[in-house]
Each structure stands twice: as C-alpha cells, then as structure tokens.
Write an enzyme that holds these catalytic residues in place. Structure first.
Site, PDB file in Angstrom:
ATOM      1  N   GLU A   1       0.775  -1.185  -0.015  1.00  0.00           N
ATOM      2  CA  GLU A   1      -0.097  -0.094  -0.011  1.00  0.00           C
ATOM      3  C   GLU A   1       0.863   1.260   0.067  1.00  0.00           C
ATOM      4  OE1 GLU A   1      -3.660   0.301   1.305  1.00  0.00           O
ATOM      5  OE2 GLU A   1      -3.356   2.189   0.528  1.00  0.00           O
ATOM      6  N   ASP A   2       2.028   1.350   0.935  1.00  0.00           N
ATOM      7  CA  ASP A   2       2.345   2.591   1.037  1.00  0.00           C
ATOM      8  C   ASP A   2       4.091   2.806   0.494  1.00  0.00           C
ATOM      9  OD1 ASP A   2       0.374   3.374   2.938  1.00  0.00           O
ATOM     10  OD2 ASP A   2       1.349   2.809   4.506  1.00  0.00           O
TER      11      ASP A   2
END
Ligand code: MN
Length: 396
Positions: free
Chosen positions: A83-84
């Site tokens: 995700e990041d």
C-alpha cells in the site's frame, strides 16, 4: 488517556518471539522482514509525527504476544509495504516467500474496504463482517488486520474528530465482533474500551470513576477470598494459579444498559479466576468451592462440557462469600485460559525444535475454524453489496 502503551522496538519484538520460536531460520525471517520494512518505509511518518516503523513494530509486537507463527509476525512488519511503498506481490514473494506475499496482499485488499452505508446500519455491519471474512480467506489475515486496527485505535487521538467517531463506530460494529467470534478476547476488550472512549466519552469517564472509587475495597475483598480458596485448594493438593480480574469498562456499561442495572448491582464486579492443570481438577475445584460456599442458583455454567461457539471453555459459578459478598468464579485449565484470551491465535503452537510448517499452522487453525466457516455463508447478493462499498483506503 486510554492508551498507555510504550512503543516497542524491533528488539522487543524479537525478545517476545524468542519466548516461543526457537529455530534460527524463523527468527532470521522475522528480522529480515523488520529490516525490509524499515528500509522501504524510511522517511514516512504517522500522523503522530513518529516514524512509520513505530506502527509496524507495534503490530508485529502485538502479534508476537498472541503467539502467532513467524510468517504472520513477518507479514505484520510488512503489512503496509504494498500500500505505502509500491512494492508488488511478486517482489515480496521473491524476497520472502509466496505465502507471506499472499498474506500482505490480502491485508492490503481488505484495507480498501470502507463501509459507506447509512440506512439500516446493523444490517450492513453484519454484511460488512461477512465480506471481510470472505475476502480474508486465511484466518491469519484477519488476525493481522485486527491487530493493525488495534494499534490504529490506540493512536486514534491523532486523527481529526470526525474520523475518530467514524473509525471507532466501524471498529465497534465490524472489528470487535470479529475478534469476539474468533475468541480473541484480549483484543476484543481493548477495542471495545477504546471505541467506548471515542464514542461516548462522558459515560466512559463516569464508569471509570465508579470503578476507581470502589477499587480499594474491591481489591481487599478479592484478596481475602483468594487467600481462602487458595489455602483450601492447597489442602486438597490441587495445583493452581488464582487471581482477581476486572471487567472492562464497556462490558460494565453494556450490562447496565441491557440489563437495566445500577452499577452496584452488577454481580461479577468481584471476580476470581482459577487456572488449574486438568479438566478433572477443574471439576474437583468446583466441587470443593460449592461444598464450602453457597452457590447462587442458576449461575453455574459448564462451558467445559459445552464450549461456546468461539471455542471458549471454562466453568462459571457465582458464590456467596464472607459478609454476603458475591463472587463470580471462573475455573479453567491453562490451555482453556490461553484460548479464552487469544482464541484462534492460541490454537497454533510452535513446536520446539521442529521446523516451522506454515501449512500445518494454517490447517490447524482452519480445522478449529470449521464452525466459523459454516456460520459465515455468504448471502447471494454479496457482490451487489460489495459494489455498494467504496474502494477508498482508510488513509491511516
Ligand atoms: Mn497498518
């Protein structure tokens, strides 16, 4: 403040893991995951202003306290890299193994579920829980997600107030019931108290003050009763651990509301737990206690012979002690106690000296969860419901 937890470092995670994981390959795997996460999340910060790794270390640490397997702890460190940090599933699979990559990918997908519905919230919360569980496929994904939410709830003060309420409500409607269904009461209870604090702060403080006001008296009564029972069990040569326990604030509040009771009427405020060796010694202990103290009719529950659906086992009885004080007593074995606190997470045990077998871990948990699967049959219109939900991530 409701959060008095320290921020654990990677060393703390490793210390906790070494308490039950002994093979060097597994320990190295966890360390590699910690290192990989800290390299890739470098320069990222939480809303609190702390480095992002604080969140990852905390998630991995809580997972280790739940005694989950090494791959699950590794996935805890890595749960936000897709995700990041824009890492792909395949990169993770190559760096670690496909199972860890699958775990992280599923955690990421579930993270994109955000619940939007406003009408008939109860109905939709129930469906949201079903979708959540169906998407996870692997129960370890749910455990990681619950722990992720727990740490986000512990640090919710850094979110804007509107988000606090929304996230707390979603946690109370979706996450706490899932923790309950999986029998992970340690997480369920903490989530509920955190939600209670953010959703109804006045009541939270009112109950907290009432509990605090009676604390000294309660502690003295419980200590005296513990001494009496412990002495009796020693005479009968039943090895045991015995301790007082306190109910969490939200459960007191809920009882006051649902049972229309005043605070001082809530029976099990004086509560004792006895942990002993075997099932037989549980029943023996119960026998000695009932022979000495008067039990309150209708309060004896045998969850050993008939476990709760979330695998909880224990004997419950309520007895009248010195000066007509009422005590709720729980009697269980060590294994039952572990399952009562950690639920499915406690079901998998690391076998000392043997090589870690992810498939065995998975299978063992899945078997224990057979009941759970049966209860989460999907509704025919699940995909319709799914399409109603936004795919915006939680941004936490
Ligand atoms: Mn996270």
């Amino acid at each position: 403040m409701v959060n008095d937890h320290m921020n654990p470092g990677v060393d703390d995670v490793m210390d906790e893991a070494r308490k039950y994981i002994h093979d060097p390959i597994s320990l190295t795997l966890i360390e590699r995951a910690a290192n990989y996460a800290s390299v890739h999340h470098a320069g990222q910060f939480r809303r609190s202003g702390e480095p992002y790794t604080v969140h990852l270390n905390s998630v991995a640490y809580i997972l280790a306290t739940l005694r989950v397997g090494p791959q699950t702890i590794a996935a805890g460190f890595l749960h936000d890299v897709i995700e990041d940090c824009g890492i792909s599933h395949d990169e993770l699979a190559a760096e670690f193994d496909p199972e860890i990559a699958d775990l992280v990918e599923s955690v990421t997908k579930i993270g994109t579920l955000q619940f939007k519905g406003k009408n008939d919230p109860e109905y939709q919360a129930a469906n949201h829980r079903k979708i959540f569980i169906a998407m996870a496929r692997d129960v370890r994904v749910i455990i990681i997600k619950l722990v992720d939410r727990l740490h986000n709830m512990r640090t919710l003060q850094y979110q804007p107030e509107a988000s606090q309420k929304r996230i707390a409500q979603e946690t109370l409607d979706v996450y706490a019931p899932i923790a309950h269904r999986l029998g992970i009461s340690a997480i369920k209870n903490e989530l509920e108290d955190l939600c209670f604090y953010y959703l109804n702060r006045d009541e939270y403080y009112r109950i907290a003050r009432l509990v605090e006001a009676k604390k000294a008296e309660r502690d003295a009564n419980v200590s005296q009763m513990i001494a009496e029972i412990s002495e009796m069990l020693r005479e009968h040569e039943i090895p045991h651990r015995i301790f007082g326990r306190s109910k969490h604030l939200y459960s007191i509040y809920r009882k006051m509301i649902t049972k229309h009771k005043r605070f001082d009427e809530i029976l099990d405020l004086l509560a004792i737990r006895i942990v002993t060796g075997t099932k037989q010694s549980c029943y023996e202990t119960l026998g000695y206690i009932h022979a000495k103290y008067h039990p309150i009719p209708g309060r004896l529950k045998d969850y050993i012979a008939v476990p709760k659906t979330n695998m909880y086992q224990s004997l419950h009885t309520t007895i009248i002690g010195e000066n007509a004080r009422i005590f709720e007593v729980q009697i269980r074995t060590e294994e039952m106690d572990a399952i009562a606190e950690r639920g499915v997470a406690a079901h998998w045990r690391y076998k000392e000296g043997s090589k870690y077998d992810a498939r065995a871990e998975q299978k063992e948990i899945e078997d224990k969860l057979a009941w759970f699967k049966n209860k989460t049959q999907l509704l025919p219109n699940i995909w319709k419901l799914f399409s109603m939900m936004s795919s915006q991530p939680m941004s936490m």
